[in-house]
Write a protein that holds these residues in place. Structure first.
Motif, mmCIF file in Angstrom:
data_model
loop_
_atom_site.group_PDB
_atom_site.id
_atom_site.type_symbol
_atom_site.label_atom_id
_atom_site.label_comp_id
_atom_site.label_asym_id
_atom_site.label_seq_id
_atom_site.Cartn_x
_atom_site.Cartn_y
_atom_site.Cartn_z
ATOM 1 N N SER A 37 -3.891 5.774 7.409
ATOM 2 C CA SER A 37 -2.746 6.700 7.406
ATOM 3 C C SER A 37 -1.429 5.937 7.557
ATOM 4 O O SER A 37 -0.574 6.298 8.364
ATOM 5 C CB SER A 37 -2.892 7.731 8.534
ATOM 6 O OG SER A 37 -4.090 8.443 8.407
ATOM 7 N N LEU A 38 -1.283 4.910 6.768
ATOM 8 C CA LEU A 38 -0.102 4.053 6.894
ATOM 9 C C LEU A 38 1.162 4.786 6.488
ATOM 10 O O LEU A 38 1.160 5.635 5.578
ATOM 11 C CB LEU A 38 -0.289 2.786 6.060
ATOM 12 C CG LEU A 38 -1.231 1.757 6.702
ATOM 13 C CD1 LEU A 38 -1.702 0.739 5.688
ATOM 14 C CD2 LEU A 38 -0.559 1.073 7.871
ATOM 15 N N LYS A 39 2.243 4.444 7.178
ATOM 16 C CA LYS A 39 3.548 5.061 6.968
ATOM 17 C C LYS A 39 4.552 3.988 6.571
ATOM 18 O O LYS A 39 4.366 2.815 6.905
ATOM 19 C CB LYS A 39 4.009 5.730 8.259
ATOM 20 C CG LYS A 39 3.024 6.694 8.877
ATOM 21 C CD LYS A 39 3.508 7.181 10.227
ATOM 22 C CE LYS A 39 2.507 8.096 10.897
ATOM 23 N NZ LYS A 39 2.981 8.549 12.226
ATOM 24 N N SER A 60 -4.714 2.672 3.353
ATOM 25 C CA SER A 60 -5.346 1.870 4.402
ATOM 26 C C SER A 60 -5.351 0.402 4.043
ATOM 27 O O SER A 60 -5.359 0.036 2.857
ATOM 28 C CB SER A 60 -6.796 2.330 4.601
ATOM 29 O OG SER A 60 -6.866 3.666 5.023
ATOM 30 N N LEU A 61 -5.361 -0.410 5.066
ATOM 31 C CA LEU A 61 -5.544 -1.852 4.941
ATOM 32 C C LEU A 61 -6.367 -2.321 6.127
ATOM 33 O O LEU A 61 -6.308 -1.720 7.200
ATOM 34 C CB LEU A 61 -4.204 -2.600 4.938
ATOM 35 C CG LEU A 61 -3.335 -2.577 3.683
ATOM 36 C CD1 LEU A 61 -1.996 -3.248 3.972
ATOM 37 C CD2 LEU A 61 -4.030 -3.248 2.514
ATOM 38 N N ASP A 106 1.334 3.623 21.424
ATOM 39 C CA ASP A 106 1.387 5.029 21.020
ATOM 40 C C ASP A 106 1.695 5.176 19.529
ATOM 41 O O ASP A 106 1.243 6.124 18.883
ATOM 42 C CB ASP A 106 2.456 5.761 21.831
ATOM 43 C CG ASP A 106 2.035 5.968 23.279
ATOM 44 O OD1 ASP A 106 2.920 6.246 24.107
ATOM 45 O OD2 ASP A 106 0.831 5.857 23.576
ATOM 46 N N SER A 107 2.451 4.244 18.992
ATOM 47 C CA SER A 107 2.869 4.330 17.594
ATOM 48 C C SER A 107 1.704 4.200 16.614
ATOM 49 O O SER A 107 1.833 4.604 15.451
ATOM 50 C CB SER A 107 3.919 3.261 17.294
ATOM 51 O OG SER A 107 3.399 1.970 17.556
ATOM 52 N N VAL A 108 0.578 3.635 17.066
ATOM 53 C CA VAL A 108 -0.552 3.422 16.153
ATOM 54 C C VAL A 108 -1.838 4.084 16.634
ATOM 55 O O VAL A 108 -2.848 4.060 15.930
ATOM 56 C CB VAL A 108 -0.800 1.916 15.909
ATOM 57 C CG1 VAL A 108 0.466 1.253 15.386
ATOM 58 C CG2 VAL A 108 -1.304 1.220 17.171
ATOM 59 N N VAL A 126 0.851 -1.185 0.000
ATOM 60 C CA VAL A 126 0.000 0.000 0.000
ATOM 61 C C VAL A 126 0.890 1.238 0.000
ATOM 62 O O VAL A 126 2.021 1.212 0.528
ATOM 63 C CB VAL A 126 -0.952 -0.010 1.213
ATOM 64 C CG1 VAL A 126 -0.180 0.046 2.519
ATOM 65 C CG2 VAL A 126 -1.978 1.108 1.131
ATOM 66 N N GLN A 127 0.401 2.302 -0.599
ATOM 67 C CA GLN A 127 1.156 3.541 -0.623
ATOM 68 C C GLN A 127 1.052 4.273 0.711
ATOM 69 O O GLN A 127 0.067 4.100 1.446
ATOM 70 C CB GLN A 127 0.639 4.447 -1.741
ATOM 71 C CG GLN A 127 0.937 3.914 -3.131
ATOM 72 C CD GLN A 127 0.549 4.898 -4.213
ATOM 73 O OE1 GLN A 127 -0.222 5.826 -3.977
ATOM 74 N NE2 GLN A 127 1.090 4.714 -5.409
#
Length: 123
Positions: free
Chosen positions: A85-87, A17-18, A62-64, A12-13
């Motif tokens: 909002s994947l990084k 989202s997934l 906290d990271s997610v 995913v870019q």
């Protein structure tokens, strides 16, 4: 040992989202707290989120927090992890796990694990 199967991973870019699924085979997930974890190459396994057996308690790392949402569907015997909002730093193998005790982000109490699903966030 209980059998868990993760699905829904992929490429995913950034910003995409997934939705990951954790399905149980041969037993009812409703009696178990379910946790989602991930492990990137060269890094330790990280607890991301968990949901209690009743579904009333959820925890997030906290990271997610604010980007990922855990939920469970008793009728489908499945727990989900909606990831928004994947990084690029979310790239990892994602695992679900089950335990009879309370919801926790620590991996130690979990005694049943799935095989994992790869999530790659890249443009």
């Amino acid at each position: 040992q209980l059998q868990l199967v993760e699905s829904g991973g992929g490429l995913v870019q950034p910003g995409g989202s997934l939705r990951l699924s954790c399905a149980a085979s041969g037993f009812t997930l409703a009696y178990y707290a379910i946790g989602w974890f991930r492990q990137a190459p060269g890094k330790e396994r990280e607890g991301l989120s968990c949901i209690s057996s009743s579904g009333t308690i959820t925890y997030y790392a906290d990271s997610v927090k604010g980007r990922f949402t855990i939920s469970r569907d008793g009728a489908k015997n499945t727990v989900y992890l909606q990831m928004n909002s994947l990084k690029p730093e979310d790239t990892a193998v994602y695992y679900c796990a089950a335990e009879r005790g309370p919801c926790t982000l620590r991996s130690g109490p979990y005694d049943s694990w799935g095989q994992g699903t790869q999530v790659t966030v890249s443009s």
